[in-house]
Structure formats: structure tokens, C-alpha cells
Design a protein around this motif. Structure first.
Motif, PDB file in Angstrom:
ATOM      1  N   LEU B  97       0.832  -1.206   0.000  1.00 52.46           N
ATOM      2  CA  LEU B  97       0.000   0.000   0.000  1.00 52.46           C
ATOM      3  C   LEU B  97       0.866   1.255   0.000  1.00 52.46           C
ATOM      4  O   LEU B  97       0.581   2.217  -0.722  1.00 52.46           O
ATOM      5  CB  LEU B  97      -0.917   0.014   1.221  1.00 52.46           C
ATOM      6  CG  LEU B  97      -2.064  -0.977   1.204  1.00 52.46           C
ATOM      7  CD1 LEU B  97      -2.760  -1.002   2.552  1.00 52.46           C
ATOM      8  CD2 LEU B  97      -3.062  -0.643   0.108  1.00 52.46           C
ATOM      9  N   ILE B 100       2.325   1.832  -3.426  1.00 49.80           N
ATOM     10  CA  ILE B 100       1.306   2.350  -4.351  1.00 49.80           C
ATOM     11  C   ILE B 100       1.045   3.828  -4.059  1.00 49.80           C
ATOM     12  O   ILE B 100       0.985   4.655  -4.956  1.00 49.80           O
ATOM     13  CB  ILE B 100      -0.008   1.540  -4.254  1.00 49.80           C
ATOM     14  CG1 ILE B 100       0.209   0.108  -4.736  1.00 49.80           C
ATOM     15  CG2 ILE B 100      -1.104   2.196  -5.083  1.00 49.80           C
ATOM     16  CD1 ILE B 100      -0.999  -0.776  -4.585  1.00 49.80           C
ATOM     17  N   LEU B 101       0.929   4.139  -2.771  1.00 48.70           N
ATOM     18  CA  LEU B 101       0.658   5.529  -2.391  1.00 48.70           C
ATOM     19  C   LEU B 101       1.811   6.459  -2.779  1.00 48.70           C
ATOM     20  O   LEU B 101       1.621   7.648  -2.933  1.00 48.70           O
ATOM     21  CB  LEU B 101       0.425   5.631  -0.883  1.00 48.70           C
ATOM     22  CG  LEU B 101      -0.997   5.517  -0.401  1.00 48.70           C
ATOM     23  CD1 LEU B 101      -1.048   5.690   1.097  1.00 48.70           C
ATOM     24  CD2 LEU B 101      -1.908   6.541  -1.056  1.00 48.70           C
ATOM     25  N   ARG B 104       3.493   8.264  -8.345  1.00 47.70           N
ATOM     26  CA  ARG B 104       3.032   9.613  -8.695  1.00 47.70           C
ATOM     27  C   ARG B 104       1.774   9.631  -9.538  1.00 47.70           C
ATOM     28  O   ARG B 104       1.167  10.671  -9.733  1.00 47.70           O
ATOM     29  CB  ARG B 104       4.147  10.351  -9.427  1.00 47.70           C
ATOM     30  CG  ARG B 104       5.256  10.664  -8.458  1.00 47.70           C
ATOM     31  CD  ARG B 104       6.148  11.730  -8.945  1.00 47.70           C
ATOM     32  NE  ARG B 104       7.097  12.025  -7.886  1.00 47.70           N
ATOM     33  CZ  ARG B 104       8.191  12.727  -8.067  1.00 47.70           C
ATOM     34  NH1 ARG B 104       8.476  13.200  -9.256  1.00 47.70           N
ATOM     35  NH2 ARG B 104       8.989  12.962  -7.074  1.00 47.70           N
ATOM     36  N   LYS B 109      -4.013  11.180  -2.914  1.00 50.42           N
ATOM     37  CA  LYS B 109      -3.137  10.516  -1.941  1.00 50.42           C
ATOM     38  C   LYS B 109      -3.518  10.827  -0.513  1.00 50.42           C
ATOM     39  O   LYS B 109      -3.632   9.953   0.322  1.00 50.42           O
ATOM     40  CB  LYS B 109      -1.705  10.995  -2.148  1.00 50.42           C
ATOM     41  CG  LYS B 109      -1.038  10.238  -3.214  1.00 50.42           C
ATOM     42  CD  LYS B 109       0.400  10.624  -3.265  1.00 50.42           C
ATOM     43  CE  LYS B 109       0.932  10.005  -4.494  1.00 50.42           C
ATOM     44  NZ  LYS B 109       2.076  10.548  -5.034  1.00 50.42           N
ATOM     45  N   ARG B 113      -4.627   8.151   2.344  1.00 50.64           N
ATOM     46  CA  ARG B 113      -3.781   8.010   3.511  1.00 50.64           C
ATOM     47  C   ARG B 113      -4.589   8.238   4.786  1.00 50.64           C
ATOM     48  O   ARG B 113      -4.516   7.454   5.734  1.00 50.64           O
ATOM     49  CB  ARG B 113      -2.670   9.052   3.411  1.00 50.64           C
ATOM     50  CG  ARG B 113      -1.390   8.658   4.024  1.00 50.64           C
ATOM     51  CD  ARG B 113      -0.306   9.621   3.652  1.00 50.64           C
ATOM     52  NE  ARG B 113      -0.753  10.989   3.772  1.00 50.64           N
ATOM     53  CZ  ARG B 113      -0.044  12.039   3.369  1.00 50.64           C
ATOM     54  NH1 ARG B 113       1.115  11.862   2.784  1.00 50.64           N
ATOM     55  NH2 ARG B 113      -0.512  13.244   3.526  1.00 50.64           N
ATOM     56  N   VAL B 182       2.080   4.001   7.388  1.00 47.32           N
ATOM     57  CA  VAL B 182       2.583   5.366   7.541  1.00 47.32           C
ATOM     58  C   VAL B 182       4.097   5.364   7.787  1.00 47.32           C
ATOM     59  O   VAL B 182       4.813   6.215   7.255  1.00 47.32           O
ATOM     60  CB  VAL B 182       1.830   6.089   8.668  1.00 47.32           C
ATOM     61  CG1 VAL B 182       2.507   7.384   9.034  1.00 47.32           C
ATOM     62  CG2 VAL B 182       0.411   6.353   8.230  1.00 47.32           C
ATOM     63  N   PHE B 183       4.580   4.383   8.523  1.00 46.94           N
ATOM     64  CA  PHE B 183       6.026   4.291   8.735  1.00 46.94           C
ATOM     65  C   PHE B 183       6.752   4.062   7.415  1.00 46.94           C
ATOM     66  O   PHE B 183       7.772   4.682   7.132  1.00 46.94           O
ATOM     67  CB  PHE B 183       6.359   3.161   9.714  1.00 46.94           C
ATOM     68  CG  PHE B 183       6.161   3.546  11.144  1.00 46.94           C
ATOM     69  CD1 PHE B 183       7.155   4.199  11.843  1.00 46.94           C
ATOM     70  CD2 PHE B 183       4.968   3.278  11.782  1.00 46.94           C
ATOM     71  CE1 PHE B 183       6.971   4.573  13.163  1.00 46.94           C
ATOM     72  CE2 PHE B 183       4.770   3.651  13.097  1.00 46.94           C
ATOM     73  CZ  PHE B 183       5.776   4.292  13.787  1.00 46.94           C
ATOM     74  N   SER B 186       6.678   7.163   5.186  1.00 42.80           N
ATOM     75  CA  SER B 186       7.662   8.180   5.550  1.00 42.80           C
ATOM     76  C   SER B 186       9.059   7.738   5.151  1.00 42.80           C
ATOM     77  O   SER B 186       9.881   8.551   4.734  1.00 42.80           O
ATOM     78  CB  SER B 186       7.574   8.492   7.030  1.00 42.80           C
ATOM     79  OG  SER B 186       7.519   7.313   7.769  1.00 42.80           O
ATOM     80  N   GLY B 187       9.328   6.430   5.225  1.00 42.69           N
ATOM     81  CA  GLY B 187      10.617   5.929   4.777  1.00 42.69           C
ATOM     82  C   GLY B 187      10.800   6.127   3.284  1.00 42.69           C
ATOM     83  O   GLY B 187      11.867   6.531   2.814  1.00 42.69           O
ATOM     84  N   GLN B 189       9.494   8.376   1.437  1.00 44.71           N
ATOM     85  CA  GLN B 189       9.666   9.773   1.056  1.00 44.71           C
ATOM     86  C   GLN B 189      11.102  10.237   1.220  1.00 44.71           C
ATOM     87  O   GLN B 189      11.490  11.269   0.687  1.00 44.71           O
ATOM     88  CB  GLN B 189       8.695  10.659   1.849  1.00 44.71           C
ATOM     89  CG  GLN B 189       7.346  10.679   1.161  1.00 44.71           C
ATOM     90  CD  GLN B 189       6.224  11.119   2.060  1.00 44.71           C
ATOM     91  OE1 GLN B 189       6.444  11.607   3.156  1.00 44.71           O
ATOM     92  NE2 GLN B 189       5.000  10.951   1.592  1.00 44.71           N
ATOM     93  N   ASN B 190      11.896   9.464   1.951  1.00 47.60           N
ATOM     94  CA  ASN B 190      13.319   9.792   2.061  1.00 47.60           C
ATOM     95  C   ASN B 190      14.135   9.250   0.897  1.00 47.60           C
ATOM     96  O   ASN B 190      15.303   9.569   0.757  1.00 47.60           O
ATOM     97  CB  ASN B 190      13.892   9.241   3.370  1.00 47.60           C
ATOM     98  CG  ASN B 190      13.390  10.022   4.567  1.00 47.60           C
ATOM     99  OD1 ASN B 190      12.806  11.095   4.407  1.00 47.60           O
ATOM    100  ND2 ASN B 190      13.592   9.492   5.745  1.00 47.60           N
ATOM    101  N   THR B 221      13.388   0.579   8.474  1.00 49.76           N
ATOM    102  CA  THR B 221      11.988   0.795   8.842  1.00 49.76           C
ATOM    103  C   THR B 221      11.258  -0.535   8.984  1.00 49.76           C
ATOM    104  O   THR B 221      10.453  -0.718   9.895  1.00 49.76           O
ATOM    105  CB  THR B 221      11.289   1.643   7.774  1.00 49.76           C
ATOM    106  OG1 THR B 221      12.169   2.659   7.351  1.00 49.76           O
ATOM    107  CG2 THR B 221      10.033   2.263   8.316  1.00 49.76           C
TER     108      THR B 221
END
Lengths: 292, 299
Positions: B97, B100-101, B104, B109, B113, B182-183, B186-187, B189-190, B221
Motif C-alpha cells: 500500500l 502504491i501511495l 506519482r 493521496k 492516507r 505510515v512508517f 515516511s521511509g 519519502q526519504n 523501517t
């Protein structure tokens, strides 16, 4: 979001169509999963607008003549303890969050910035606080609280909530502060800023995102906490929401619409909070958990 | 605190205010976690009901009792069943998930979320009721299955051992997948998006990208979420109490739930409950240690 801009320049039409189809299926998949997450709540909401008779005849359908009578009943009858339990939960949660955030912030800051003997030992101690199975501590805590008269008071639950919420707060703040350059504080120290002033007027604004995240996540867990509330509170007047709901459920076992309206009423504060801050929560988790 | 010579006055001030906050915080953790833990350990060598406690004879009686207690062995089996089935499914689902989220081409989104994370914020008592109602004999699931012709008569999900356990697993998945997602998000996005663009230009399939880029880069993560979920599942209590009440006939009971019953529901046998608690503590510590070692090795 800026990220959503499509980058399609310089590709063939076939390629574009392929990504278009893929995009469609991804959207569909997410939509289905999201609906399965939110459906139970939606169903609960529209069912709470039915009477017991209408609900039992058709558990799925939308209410033809929606009524708020269930809400009226549960809010006006003091025997149900809905308002009372919500007040107990608000009080317990707000005070717990204040101390969790305060201690989490200061202890996390000290552990990440100041080197002293026992720094790592304390850090490990706080980390272990996160791993210890809470249920194995219920018996000794129950005995100790009853012996010392700490049990069954208005402040009883705040003690374990702060104690067991603080480790994760310390952990998140420690990770967050480590990622901030130290120059800011050094400059402040040269200017003669005291430790307390540096902490609250320079570090606090920078650490705000992580503190908001901690506050929100801990609000969910304090508001919904079940085990300690079950064991340490005996007085009906002091019951928090989860306990009051369990009692309520037992009392009205077959009147689902009434139970659902009570559930939604007591869930409303956290759900509103969640929708207001959901972006902030996720941003804070990025900052704390991953960079740490 | 040790004093580096250059910033003595600053560190002195640090000392005062620092310890003023460190001491109560450390004391609270010490009194609420470590002292009860030691007390539980001492208690685990005592026998008797209620407040009439005496030293166990033989001293390990409570520990040997565990292995002959069929309900306790059942609760261990159940807890590990949940752990082995639910944690991997949840983490894989959360990872899929999240990737996929992170794509782009996906629209809305923020909305997705928010919706997927929502079950985390709901009260467990409420969600237990929702699930019990959904899986009741006249509930939504039976209604759908009968109407679709898959079942002829409604199936009593909550009174059969296997289906009761599966309901607990579904409940856990529903509640915690979004949290873990969510974890991962956020990973992700880095990770620079250009890495994915480059892989695409080089002709990597989405599946290759997932296993060769996403999974290795998210390893820290994944380890974190694996430890958190393992820890959470070993201590599982709320779901067992509220969804199935351990039933039918203790078939879906978890270790923590059984300990609770032994201490607070039946005539209290605190010594035996404490001994069982200690076993959980050791299990949690050992599993966390193994996961950290495994995670380190693959670096």
C-alpha cells in the motif's frame, strides 16, 4: 500536492496508455482498500440514525426516516454515564498528554545533547520501558495502588499513562533532536542564553512537529486505553470511555443503534482531532521514526 | 554529569535544570516498570489464592505448572498463530500500500492516507462491536455470503475455533495495517524519486523495482515495524477480550488474556500469573534480540 504532477513528456502514446491503465488500477485498488477501512464507521453512523426495530428488520439499508432519538436518549439519561465518562477521559487524557510531552521533550533533549555518565544507561532504561509487557505488570501495580490508596481516584490512570507513554516520546524526541544541527544552541549559549531559555524559546519551536505527533498518538492511546482502566478503576463515576462503553454494551446487548450512537459520540473527539491533524501526524512520524 | 572544561558554566546550569527533570521521569519509569517487574519475579515463586501467599514448594512449582496447563499451552499456540500469520501479512500489505501511495500516478493521496490510517484512531471497544456485529449469525458477512449463494445457512463465525481466530486476525489487520503503512510511507519519502525514474528508464519492472530498490532501502523501517508488531502481538490482550472473549472455550485466548483471567477474573492466583508474565517478558526480549541481530547481519 506538487508530487502529483505527471511526468509524461517525451513518451510514446502506447507508453502513455499503459501507464494510464496502470494508474487506473492503482487508484481502484486504493479506493477499495480505503473504503473497507472507512465503511464500518460509515455503517455505524447511518445505523445509529435508525430505531432498533428498523435496524433489526434491515441491518444494511440506509435509514428511510433518519432520527436522532438515540443520541437524545443517551445524552439526556444520566444513568448511562456518557457525559461523565467523556469528562473523565478528557481530564485524564489532557493531563497525561501534558506530562508525556513535557517530560518526553526535556528528557529526550538531554539524552540526545548532553554527554554525562549514565546517559546511555538511562536511554536503554527508557527504551526497555517500551518493550516491557504491560500486562505482566498489572498484578504488582494493582496491589501497589490498592495498598497506597492511589487506586480508584480521579488521577489514578494518569500515573500509568504517563509512565508508559513517556518512553516512546523520549525515543521520538531523542531521534528528532539528533537530526537538528547543534550550532543553533551553541550560538544561543554564546549569547548568554540560559539552559531553560534555550530549551523553551529555541528548541521548543523547532521540535514542535514531533511534539504535536506525540501528543496526537498518545491522545489516541490514552483515550482508548482499556487494561489499566479495567483493573485500577472501580467507581462508576470515574470510568473512562472504553470502560463505560463496555458496560453500556452489556446493558443494551440487543439495541445496536443505541450502542452505535454511544460509540460514535464517545469517539467523536478523537476522530475530529484525527481529521484536523492527519497531515501533521504523518509528517511528524517521518521526522521522528525514520531519521532517528 | 561530566564537565568538559570549555563550557563549564553552561554545563553547570544544564546540570541543575537537567537533573530536575531527569530525576522524576527516571523515577516514574523505575517505580512503574522496573519495581513491578522485580515484584512480579518474586511473586512468581509464591503459591496460594488471593492474599494467602506462601513460598512455593518446590520453588519452581509455578513454572512447571505452566507446561501441564492445557489452557496456557493453548494460549501460547494461539499467540504464535496470530504472530506468524498476521504480522507478515500486515507488513507486506502495508508495504505494498505504501509503495502504491508513493506512486506519482495516484490521485487523492492525502484522502487515501487519511482513510487507511483512520482505524488506528477508533476505539477498540467500538471496533470490537462492529466486528462482532458484522460476523454475527444475522450479520452483514453472513447476509452477503448467503445472498451470493456461497453459504446455504449462516455460519456461526464466533463459535467455531478457527473462524474465531481468523476474525481476530482480520480485526488486527484492519486496525494496524494503516499504522505500519505510515512508517513505510515516511521511509519512502526519504528515497529520491529519481532512483525510481532511473530504474524505469533502465527497463526495470515494477516488481523488480519493489524488491531491488524499495525493500533494501526500507530495511531499517521494516525492522522497526517488525519489532513493534511482534512485541504488540505477543502482548495481545484487547482483541482477545473484546472480540471473542477468548472463546469458544478458550480456543482463541491469548497469553495476556489468560494471565488477566488468572489474576482478576477467577479467584486470584497471583503467583502463577506472575510466572506466566515472566515467560512473556523473556519471549519478547528474545524475539526482539533475534530480530535486531538478523537485521544487523544483512547490512
Amino acid at each position: 500536492m506538487a508530487q502529483m504532477e505527471k511526468i509524461t513528456g517525451g513518451r510514446s502514446t502506447g507508453e502513455k496508455m499503459k501507464t494510464g491503465i496502470l494508474g487506473f488500477f492503482l487508484n481502484l485498488l486504493m479506493l477499495l482498500f480505503s473504503i473497507s477501512c472507512i465503511f464500518p464507521l460509515v455503517w455505524m453512523f447511518y445505523s445509529s440514525l435508525k430505531t432498533k426495530r428498523v435496524f433489526n428488520a434491515d441491518i444494511m439499508g440506509l435509514p428511510k426516516s433518519p432520527t436522532f432519538s438515540n443520541y437524545q436518549k443517551i445524552m439526556t439519561n444520566a444513568d448511562y454515564h456518557i457525559g461523565q465518562s467523556m469528562w473523565a477521559s478528557v481530564r485524564t487524557t489532557v493531563i497525561s498528554i501534558f506530562f508525556i510531552a513535557l517530560f518526553g521533550f526535556i528528557v529526550g533533549y538531554i539524552l540526545s545533547r548532553i554527554k554525562f555518565k549514565g546517559n546511555r544507561l538511562l536511554y536503554i532504561m527508557f527504551l526497555m520501558g517500551m518493550l516491557i509487557p504491560v500486562h505482566s505488570l498489572l498484578v504488582p501495580i494493582y496491589v501497589a495502588f490498592n495498598k497506597t490508596g492511589l487506586g480508584n481516584q480521579w488521577f489514578t490512570l494518569i500515573i500509568p499513562y504517563v509512565a508508559f507513554g513517556m518512553p516512546i516520546a523520549v525515543f521520538l524526541v531523542e531521534g528528532f533532536i539528533k537530526a537538528i544541527p547543534v550550532e543553533l544552541e551553541e550560538a544561543a549559549a554564546i549569547d548568554g542564553s540560559s539552559f531553560t531559555r534555550t530549551l523553551f524559546s529555541i528548541i521548543l519551536p523547532v521540535a514542535k512537529p514531533i511534539l504535536v505527533t506525540i501528543a496526537i498518538i498518545q491522545t489516541f492511546s490514552c483515550w482508548n486505553e482499556f487494561s489499566f482502566a479495567l483493573v485500577l478503576i472501580k467507581d462508576v463515576k470515574l470510568q473512562t470511555v472504553p470502560l463505560a462503553m463496555t458496560m453500556f454494551k452489556g446493558q443494551f446487548a440487543s439495541d445496536y443503534p443505541k450502542i452505535m450512537s454511544a460509540m460514535l459520540t464517545t469517539m467523536a473527539p478523537v476522530v475530529v482531532l484525527y481529521f484536523a491533524f492527519s497531515k501533521q501526524i504523518i509528517k511528524g512520524m517521518v521526522a521522528g521514526a525514520v531519521k532517528g | 554529569m561530566s564537565k568538559p572544561s570549555s563550557k563549564m558554566s553552561l554545563d553547570k546550569k544544564h546540570n541543575m535544570t537537567g537533573w530536575a527533570f531527569l530525576t522524576p521521569a527516571a523515577l516514574l519509569i523505575f517505580l512503574m516498570s522496573f519495581v513491578p517487574m522485580i515484584q512480579a519475579f518474586l511473586l512468581s515463586f509464591k503459591m496460594g489464592k488471593g492474599n494467602n501467599l506462601s513460598t512455593a514448594d518446590p520453588i519452581f512449582a509455578n513454572y512447571t505448572r505452566m507446561f501441564t496447563d492445557t489452557v496456557f499451552t493453548q494460549s501460547i499456540k494461539n499467540t504464535f498463530f496470530y504472530l506468524i500469520i498476521q504480522v507478515p501479512i500486515m507488513l507486506v500489505l502495508a508495504l505494498i500500500l505504501a509503495s502504491i501511495l508513493n506512486n506519482r500516478q495516484l490521485r487523492f493521496k492525502g484522502l487515501f492516507r487519511t482513510m487507511i490510517f483512520l482505524p488506528c484512531a477508533t476505539s477498540l471497544v467500538a471496533y470490537a462491536i462492529i466486528f462482532r456485529t458484522l460476523f454475527a449469525n444475522d450479520g452483514l458477512v453472513n447476509l452477503a455470503l448467503v445472498n451470493l449463494g456461497i453459504l446455504k445457512t449462516p455460519y456461526a463465525f464466533l463459535t467455531h475455533a478457527t473462524s474465531a481466530k481468523i476474525i481476530i486476525i482480520i480485526g488486527l489487520l484492519w486496525r494496524w495495517t494503516g499504522y505500519n503503512m505510515v512508517f513505510y510511507l515516511s521511509g519512502l519519502q526519504n528515497i529520491e524519486y529519481s532512483v525510481y525514474e532511473a530504474a524505469k528508464i533502465d527497463g526495470a519492472s515494477p516488481i523488480q523495482t519493489f524488491f531491488k530498490i524499495t525493500v533494501p532501502l526500507l530495511k531499517p523501517t521494516i525492522l522497526l515495524t517488525a519489532i513493534m508488531s511482534t512485541n504488540g502481538t505477543l502482548q495481545l490482550f484487547d482483541e482477545s477480550v473484546n472480540l471473542t472473549d477468548g472463546g469458544p472455550a478458550n480456543a482463541s485466548i491469548t497469553m495476556s488474556h489468560y494471565i488477566y483471567n488468572m489474576s482478576f477474573k477467577y479467584v486470584p492466583t497471583f503467583g502463577y500469573a506472575a510466572a506466566m508474565s515472566f515467560l512473556i517478558l523473556i519471549l519478547v526480549a528474545v524475539l526482539a534480540f533475534i530480530q535486531m541481530k538478523v537485521g544487523d547481519k544483512r547490512d
